[in-house]
Enzyme design. Sequence first.
Site, short mmCIF file in Angstrom:
data_model
loop_
_atom_site.label_atom_id
_atom_site.label_comp_id
_atom_site.label_asym_id
_atom_site.label_seq_id
_atom_site.Cartn_x
_atom_site.Cartn_y
_atom_site.Cartn_z
N ASP A 16 16.49 75.50 69.12
CA ASP A 16 16.26 75.36 67.69
C ASP A 16 17.57 75.13 66.92
OD1 ASP A 16 14.85 75.29 65.35
OD2 ASP A 16 14.37 77.42 65.29
N ARG A 20 19.31 71.65 61.25
CA ARG A 20 20.35 72.29 60.43
C ARG A 20 21.76 71.84 60.84
NH1 ARG A 20 17.88 77.84 61.49
NH2 ARG A 20 16.54 76.46 62.71
N TRP A 21 21.93 71.60 62.11
CA TRP A 21 23.23 71.10 62.60
C TRP A 21 23.50 69.73 61.98
CZ3 TRP A 21 25.12 66.85 65.16
CH2 TRP A 21 26.37 66.98 65.78
N ASN A 64 4.73 69.81 66.43
CA ASN A 64 5.80 68.90 66.02
C ASN A 64 5.30 67.53 65.56
OD1 ASN A 64 8.21 70.27 68.39
ND2 ASN A 64 8.01 70.67 66.19
N TRP A 65 4.00 67.23 65.82
CA TRP A 65 3.45 65.95 65.34
C TRP A 65 3.44 65.89 63.82
CZ3 TRP A 65 2.94 62.17 68.78
CH2 TRP A 65 2.74 62.51 70.12
N ARG A 194 11.27 84.21 66.49
CA ARG A 194 9.83 84.18 66.76
C ARG A 194 9.57 83.26 67.95
NH1 ARG A 194 10.86 81.79 61.94
NH2 ARG A 194 10.88 79.54 62.17
#
Length: 240
Positions: A16, A20-21, A64-65, A194
């Site tokens: 994950d 953000r990266w 993720n779709w 999570r």
Amino acid sequence: MLDMNRIPKHIAIIMDGNGRWAKKHKVPRVAGHNAGMKSMKEIVRHASDLGVHDLTVYAFSTENWKRTEEEIGGIFKLIIKYVDLDLDELNAHNVKMQILGDYSPLPKASIEKIEEAVGKTKDNTGMRFNIALNYGGRLEILESAKELAKQYKEGLISLDDFSEENFAKYLTTGDTAGNLGDPDLIIRTSGEERLSNFLLWQAAYSEFVFTDVLWPDFTPEELEKCIEEYQSRDRRYGGR
Ligand code: FPP
């Protein structure tokens, strides 16, 4: 210090923080996934060198779709790039690549590349590198329940055969993947804590290690830190 005699047999990773990266480096999200793919490549190598038996990564979930077509297409193209970059090394390291999940909805070119890699590494006897693609934990539990129900309806099994052992056979980690066994250690990067529908059944007794490091910054040293944390835990499996 790492205890080489207590390396977890099965490590699962929720990779994950690519987005953000990318934001932090002011580049498009797909560039974040590209950096994530490179870190995945290094981690496969290092886990195999450490003697891990199974490395399972969460690459694309059934949820993720919901992302943009551009991002989804970018991730699927990266799968092709990854195989082109790493297939020879997977073979050189005796790593067997397998897919967990139904990858049939992916674009044809990605499917072909995946099947090439799976086919060309199928006889390797070292670490199994399991990529969860279009994978959903609840979905595979439902599928397994349906399979047992079907066998029951056809009179092939009795109610007593609804056992944990038989149930696990029909999960994506079961018979079709050569029976992976449950993950000893589950790592999630980027500070989120999570499971996000990953290996719900299999995580019953897993140790969880969370790190703030974003996935593209996750190095072999970071992997060793997570394993050290795991080795400091006392696993009791519900016993004393
Ligand atoms: C999570 O970061 C990452 C993903 C949903 C995709 C993971 C994909 C790769 C590592 C690319 C390569 C994979 C293969 C199999 C070649 P995020 O986008 O949710 O990050 P964010 O939470 O910071 O937005």
